[in-house]
Design an enzyme around this catalytic site. Structure first.
Site, short mmCIF file in Angstrom:
data_model
loop_
_atom_site.label_atom_id
_atom_site.label_comp_id
_atom_site.label_asym_id
_atom_site.label_seq_id
_atom_site.Cartn_x
_atom_site.Cartn_y
_atom_site.Cartn_z
N HIS A 37 0.84 -1.22 0.00
CA HIS A 37 0.00 0.00 0.00
C HIS A 37 0.87 1.26 0.00
CE1 HIS A 37 -2.90 -2.81 2.15
NE2 HIS A 37 -3.63 -2.37 1.15
N GLU A 148 -0.66 -4.36 -8.80
CA GLU A 148 -0.82 -5.43 -9.80
C GLU A 148 -1.08 -6.79 -9.15
OE1 GLU A 148 2.52 -5.45 -12.46
OE2 GLU A 148 1.74 -3.76 -13.61
N LYS A 149 -1.02 -6.87 -7.83
CA LYS A 149 -1.32 -8.18 -7.23
C LYS A 149 -2.74 -8.60 -7.63
CE LYS A 149 -2.51 -9.07 -3.02
NZ LYS A 149 -3.68 -9.95 -3.03
N SER A 186 -2.87 -8.01 2.79
CA SER A 186 -3.38 -7.88 4.16
C SER A 186 -3.77 -9.26 4.69
CB SER A 186 -4.60 -6.96 4.18
OG SER A 186 -4.24 -5.71 3.64
#
Ligand code: PAF
Length: 283
Positions: A37, A148-149, A186
Protein backbone atom coordinates in the site's frame (compact mmCIF):
# COMPACT_ATOMS: atom_id res chain seq x y z
CA UNK A 1 -2.85 14.55 7.20
CA UNK A 2 -6.55 15.37 7.13
CA UNK A 3 -8.95 12.55 8.00
CA UNK A 4 -12.40 12.91 6.41
CA UNK A 5 -15.26 10.57 7.17
CA UNK A 6 -18.00 12.35 5.23
CA UNK A 7 -18.30 13.05 1.51
CA UNK A 8 -19.01 16.74 2.21
CA UNK A 9 -15.87 17.27 4.31
CA UNK A 10 -13.77 15.39 1.79
CA UNK A 11 -15.12 17.42 -1.13
CA UNK A 12 -14.67 20.77 0.60
CA UNK A 13 -10.96 20.02 1.07
CA UNK A 14 -10.56 18.70 -2.48
CA UNK A 15 -12.28 21.78 -3.94
CA UNK A 16 -9.69 24.04 -2.33
CA UNK A 17 -6.87 21.98 -3.85
CA UNK A 18 -8.50 22.01 -7.25
CA UNK A 19 -9.03 25.77 -7.11
CA UNK A 20 -5.32 26.12 -6.34
CA UNK A 21 -4.57 24.09 -9.49
CA UNK A 22 -3.17 21.09 -7.59
CA UNK A 23 -3.30 17.61 -9.11
CA UNK A 24 -4.74 14.74 -7.06
CA UNK A 25 -3.83 11.04 -6.90
CA UNK A 26 -6.15 8.48 -5.31
CA UNK A 27 -5.02 5.22 -3.71
CA UNK A 28 -8.14 3.14 -2.97
CA UNK A 29 -7.59 0.63 -0.14
CA UNK A 30 -9.35 -1.56 2.40
CA UNK A 31 -6.75 -0.70 5.05
CA UNK A 32 -4.35 -2.77 7.17
CA UNK A 33 -1.50 -1.10 5.35
CA UNK A 34 1.66 -2.96 4.38
CA UNK A 35 4.61 -1.96 2.16
CA UNK A 36 2.52 -2.71 -0.94
CA UNK A 37 0.00 0.00 0.00
CA UNK A 38 2.76 2.42 0.99
CA UNK A 39 4.44 1.94 -2.40
CA UNK A 40 1.17 2.99 -4.09
CA UNK A 41 1.02 6.09 -1.88
CA UNK A 42 4.64 6.98 -2.74
CA UNK A 43 3.81 6.57 -6.43
CA UNK A 44 0.91 8.98 -5.89
CA UNK A 45 3.30 11.52 -4.42
CA UNK A 46 5.59 11.17 -7.43
CA UNK A 47 2.74 11.76 -9.87
CA UNK A 48 0.64 14.43 -8.19
CA UNK A 49 0.68 17.43 -5.85
CA UNK A 50 -1.73 15.80 -3.40
CA UNK A 51 -2.43 12.18 -2.42
CA UNK A 52 -5.76 10.89 -1.14
CA UNK A 53 -6.02 7.36 0.24
CA UNK A 54 -9.43 5.83 0.83
CA UNK A 55 -9.86 3.31 3.62
CA UNK A 56 -13.10 1.40 3.26
CA UNK A 57 -13.70 -2.32 3.75
CA UNK A 58 -16.27 -2.65 1.01
CA UNK A 59 -18.90 -5.23 2.02
CA UNK A 60 -20.33 -5.65 -1.48
CA UNK A 61 -17.17 -7.27 -2.82
CA UNK A 62 -17.22 -10.08 -0.24
CA UNK A 63 -19.22 -13.27 -0.82
CA UNK A 64 -21.52 -14.60 1.95
CA UNK A 65 -18.92 -17.15 3.10
CA UNK A 66 -15.89 -14.88 2.80
CA UNK A 67 -13.84 -13.06 5.42
CA UNK A 68 -15.65 -9.69 5.74
CA UNK A 69 -16.34 -10.15 9.47
CA UNK A 70 -12.71 -10.94 10.27
CA UNK A 71 -10.95 -8.76 7.69
CA UNK A 72 -7.85 -7.40 9.48
CA UNK A 73 -7.89 -3.77 10.56
CA UNK A 74 -5.62 -1.34 12.40
CA UNK A 75 -7.11 2.12 12.07
CA UNK A 76 -4.57 3.96 14.24
CA UNK A 77 -1.63 2.18 12.62
CA UNK A 78 -3.05 2.95 9.16
CA UNK A 79 -3.43 6.67 9.99
CA UNK A 80 0.15 6.81 11.25
CA UNK A 81 1.60 4.97 8.23
CA UNK A 82 -0.39 6.97 5.69
CA UNK A 83 0.63 10.24 7.36
CA UNK A 84 4.32 9.23 7.45
CA UNK A 85 4.16 8.22 3.77
CA UNK A 86 2.92 11.65 2.74
CA UNK A 87 -0.81 11.06 2.26
CA UNK A 88 -2.57 14.42 2.48
CA UNK A 89 -6.11 13.18 3.06
CA UNK A 90 -7.45 9.87 4.31
CA UNK A 91 -11.08 9.30 3.30
CA UNK A 92 -12.52 6.81 5.74
CA UNK A 93 -16.32 6.58 5.38
CA UNK A 94 -18.72 4.34 7.30
CA UNK A 95 -20.66 1.72 5.35
CA UNK A 96 -24.03 3.50 5.59
CA UNK A 97 -22.47 6.61 4.06
CA UNK A 98 -21.20 4.70 1.03
CA UNK A 99 -24.37 2.61 0.65
CA UNK A 100 -27.63 4.36 1.47
CA UNK A 101 -30.36 1.96 2.58
CA UNK A 102 -32.25 2.40 -0.67
CA UNK A 103 -29.25 1.94 -2.97
CA UNK A 104 -29.92 -0.14 -6.07
CA UNK A 105 -27.33 0.89 -8.67
CA UNK A 106 -24.31 -1.18 -9.60
CA UNK A 107 -21.54 -1.06 -12.19
CA UNK A 108 -20.64 -4.27 -13.96
CA UNK A 109 -17.88 -5.11 -16.43
CA UNK A 110 -19.21 -8.23 -18.12
CA UNK A 111 -16.70 -10.40 -19.97
CA UNK A 112 -13.45 -9.66 -18.12
CA UNK A 113 -15.00 -10.69 -14.80
CA UNK A 114 -16.21 -14.13 -15.87
CA UNK A 115 -12.97 -16.11 -15.56
CA UNK A 116 -10.08 -16.36 -13.09
CA UNK A 117 -11.15 -14.94 -9.69
CA UNK A 118 -14.58 -14.06 -11.08
CA UNK A 119 -15.37 -17.78 -11.31
CA UNK A 120 -14.53 -18.49 -7.68
CA UNK A 121 -15.94 -15.22 -6.32
CA UNK A 122 -19.29 -14.49 -7.99
CA UNK A 123 -20.33 -10.85 -7.51
CA UNK A 124 -16.88 -9.81 -6.30
CA UNK A 125 -15.93 -7.63 -9.25
CA UNK A 126 -19.33 -5.98 -9.40
CA UNK A 127 -18.74 -4.92 -5.79
CA UNK A 128 -15.29 -3.62 -6.70
CA UNK A 129 -16.32 -1.66 -9.78
CA UNK A 130 -19.33 -0.16 -8.02
CA UNK A 131 -17.31 1.11 -5.07
CA UNK A 132 -14.40 2.29 -7.25
CA UNK A 133 -16.83 4.19 -9.50
CA UNK A 134 -18.27 5.84 -6.38
CA UNK A 135 -14.78 6.74 -5.13
CA UNK A 136 -13.91 8.24 -8.52
CA UNK A 137 -17.08 10.36 -8.37
CA UNK A 138 -16.42 11.47 -4.79
CA UNK A 139 -12.70 12.25 -5.15
CA UNK A 140 -12.46 13.03 -8.91
CA UNK A 141 -8.75 12.22 -8.97
CA UNK A 142 -6.40 12.91 -11.89
CA UNK A 143 -4.64 9.58 -11.27
CA UNK A 144 -5.68 6.43 -9.42
CA UNK A 145 -3.10 3.83 -8.43
CA UNK A 146 -3.78 0.11 -8.03
CA UNK A 147 -1.45 -2.76 -7.19
CA UNK A 148 -0.82 -5.43 -9.80
CA UNK A 149 -1.32 -8.18 -7.23
CA UNK A 150 -5.02 -7.90 -8.07
CA UNK A 151 -4.19 -7.91 -11.76
CA UNK A 152 -7.67 -8.90 -12.94
CA UNK A 153 -9.09 -6.06 -10.83
CA UNK A 154 -6.69 -3.63 -12.54
CA UNK A 155 -7.73 -4.77 -16.03
CA UNK A 156 -11.42 -4.63 -15.08
CA UNK A 157 -11.05 -1.10 -13.70
CA UNK A 158 -9.22 0.07 -16.82
CA UNK A 159 -12.13 -1.29 -18.90
CA UNK A 160 -14.70 0.45 -16.70
CA UNK A 161 -12.83 3.76 -16.94
CA UNK A 162 -12.63 3.50 -20.74
CA UNK A 163 -16.25 2.38 -21.14
CA UNK A 164 -17.75 5.01 -18.82
CA UNK A 165 -15.37 7.87 -19.75
CA UNK A 166 -14.10 8.54 -16.25
CA UNK A 167 -11.56 11.38 -16.57
CA UNK A 168 -8.89 9.56 -14.54
CA UNK A 169 -5.60 7.94 -15.52
CA UNK A 170 -5.17 4.45 -14.07
CA UNK A 171 -1.68 3.46 -12.95
CA UNK A 172 -0.71 -0.13 -12.14
CA UNK A 173 2.10 -0.67 -9.65
CA UNK A 174 4.22 -3.87 -9.66
CA UNK A 175 3.67 -6.38 -6.85
CA UNK A 176 5.69 -5.78 -3.69
CA UNK A 177 6.94 -9.08 -2.24
CA UNK A 178 8.06 -10.31 1.16
CA UNK A 179 11.68 -11.59 1.42
CA UNK A 180 10.43 -15.17 0.92
CA UNK A 181 8.68 -14.17 -2.32
CA UNK A 182 5.10 -14.10 -1.04
CA UNK A 183 3.13 -11.26 -2.62
CA UNK A 184 2.26 -8.74 0.10
CA UNK A 185 -1.38 -8.91 1.11
CA UNK A 186 -3.38 -7.88 4.16
CA UNK A 187 -4.63 -11.48 4.22
CA UNK A 188 -1.10 -12.89 4.80
CA UNK A 189 -1.70 -12.21 8.49
CA UNK A 190 -4.11 -15.19 8.54
CA UNK A 191 -1.22 -17.62 7.81
CA UNK A 192 0.49 -19.61 10.58
CA UNK A 193 4.29 -19.91 10.14
CA UNK A 194 3.83 -23.42 8.67
CA UNK A 195 1.09 -22.26 6.28
CA UNK A 196 3.26 -19.34 5.31
CA UNK A 197 6.06 -21.70 4.24
CA UNK A 198 3.56 -23.69 2.16
CA UNK A 199 1.98 -20.56 0.63
CA UNK A 200 5.31 -19.57 -0.91
CA UNK A 201 4.85 -22.35 -3.48
CA UNK A 202 2.62 -20.00 -5.48
CA UNK A 203 5.29 -17.33 -6.04
CA UNK A 204 7.98 -20.02 -6.48
CA UNK A 205 5.90 -21.59 -9.24
CA UNK A 206 5.42 -18.18 -10.86
CA UNK A 207 9.21 -17.72 -10.88
CA UNK A 208 9.85 -21.24 -12.26
CA UNK A 209 7.35 -20.55 -15.07
CA UNK A 210 8.85 -17.17 -15.84
CA UNK A 211 12.42 -18.54 -15.82
CA UNK A 212 11.42 -21.31 -18.24
CA UNK A 213 9.84 -18.78 -20.60
CA UNK A 214 12.78 -16.36 -20.47
CA UNK A 215 15.32 -19.17 -20.99
CA UNK A 216 13.53 -20.66 -24.00
CA UNK A 217 14.84 -19.88 -27.46
CA UNK A 218 11.38 -20.19 -29.01
CA UNK A 219 7.77 -19.53 -27.96
CA UNK A 220 6.84 -22.20 -25.40
CA UNK A 221 3.64 -24.20 -25.43
CA UNK A 222 1.44 -23.28 -22.47
CA UNK A 223 0.24 -26.83 -21.74
CA UNK A 224 3.74 -28.05 -20.76
CA UNK A 225 4.26 -25.00 -18.51
CA UNK A 226 0.90 -25.46 -16.82
CA UNK A 227 1.40 -29.14 -16.12
CA UNK A 228 4.80 -28.38 -14.57
CA UNK A 229 3.19 -25.65 -12.43
CA UNK A 230 0.32 -27.86 -11.32
CA UNK A 231 2.72 -30.69 -10.35
CA UNK A 232 4.78 -28.29 -8.24
CA UNK A 233 1.77 -26.93 -6.40
CA UNK A 234 0.04 -30.28 -5.88
CA UNK A 235 3.23 -31.55 -4.18
CA UNK A 236 2.98 -28.87 -1.48
CA UNK A 237 1.23 -29.79 1.78
CA UNK A 238 -1.75 -27.71 2.98
CA UNK A 239 -2.29 -26.23 -0.50
CA UNK A 240 -5.02 -26.73 -3.06
CA UNK A 241 -4.95 -24.91 -6.35
CA UNK A 242 -7.96 -22.90 -7.48
CA UNK A 243 -6.40 -21.99 -10.80
CA UNK A 244 -3.06 -21.51 -12.49
CA UNK A 245 -3.15 -20.19 -16.02
CA UNK A 246 -1.33 -18.08 -18.59
CA UNK A 247 -3.34 -15.27 -20.13
CA UNK A 248 -2.98 -12.37 -22.50
CA UNK A 249 -2.51 -9.30 -20.28
CA UNK A 250 -5.10 -7.16 -22.02
CA UNK A 251 -7.94 -9.56 -22.78
CA UNK A 252 -7.25 -11.99 -19.89
CA UNK A 253 -7.98 -14.84 -22.31
CA UNK A 254 -5.89 -18.03 -22.00
CA UNK A 255 -2.87 -18.33 -24.32
CA UNK A 256 -1.85 -21.45 -26.27
CA UNK A 257 1.73 -20.31 -26.72
CA UNK A 258 3.64 -17.74 -24.70
CA UNK A 259 4.04 -14.88 -27.11
CA UNK A 260 3.80 -11.13 -26.50
CA UNK A 261 2.46 -9.76 -23.24
CA UNK A 262 1.46 -12.90 -21.36
CA UNK A 263 1.08 -13.27 -17.62
CA UNK A 264 0.91 -16.26 -15.30
CA UNK A 265 -2.04 -15.92 -12.92
CA UNK A 266 -2.86 -18.15 -9.97
CA UNK A 267 -5.05 -18.58 -6.89
CA UNK A 268 -4.37 -20.97 -4.07
CA UNK A 269 -6.17 -22.10 -0.94
CA UNK A 270 -4.09 -22.83 2.13
CA UNK A 271 -5.84 -25.32 4.43
CA UNK A 272 -9.10 -24.35 2.66
CA UNK A 273 -9.40 -21.27 4.94
CA UNK A 274 -7.08 -18.81 3.27
CA UNK A 275 -7.29 -17.80 -0.37
CA UNK A 276 -4.18 -16.18 -1.88
CA UNK A 277 -3.56 -14.87 -5.39
CA UNK A 278 -0.43 -14.01 -7.33
CA UNK A 279 0.65 -13.28 -10.90
CA UNK A 280 3.82 -12.56 -12.88
CA UNK A 281 4.62 -11.12 -16.31
CA UNK A 282 6.28 -13.66 -18.62
CA UNK A 283 8.30 -11.11 -20.65
O1 PAF B 1 -7.89 -3.74 -3.94
C1 PAF B 1 -8.60 -3.40 -2.96
O2 PAF B 1 -8.14 -3.24 -1.82
C2 PAF B 1 -10.09 -3.20 -3.17
O3 PAF B 1 -10.60 -4.14 -4.07
C3 PAF B 1 -10.46 -1.77 -3.61
C4 PAF B 1 -9.87 -1.43 -4.96
C5 PAF B 1 -9.97 -0.78 -2.56
C6 PAF B 1 -11.98 -1.63 -3.71
O4 PAF B 1 -12.62 -1.87 -2.50
Amino acid sequence: MIVASTIASCRSELNQWRQAGLSIALVPTMGYFHEGHLALMRKGRELCDRVVASLFVNPTQFGPHEDLAVYPSDYDGDCRKADQTGVNLLFSPKTDLMYQQAHQTTVQVHELTKGLCGKDRPGHFQGVTTVVAKLFNIIQPDFAIFGEKDFQQLVVIRRMVADLDFPVKIIGHPIVREKDGLAMSSRNVYLTPEERRSACILSKTMHVTRDAVLAAADHLSVSALLSQAKTLISGEKNCSLEYFTIVDEHSLTPCDVVKGKCRAMGALRVNERIRLIDNMPLY
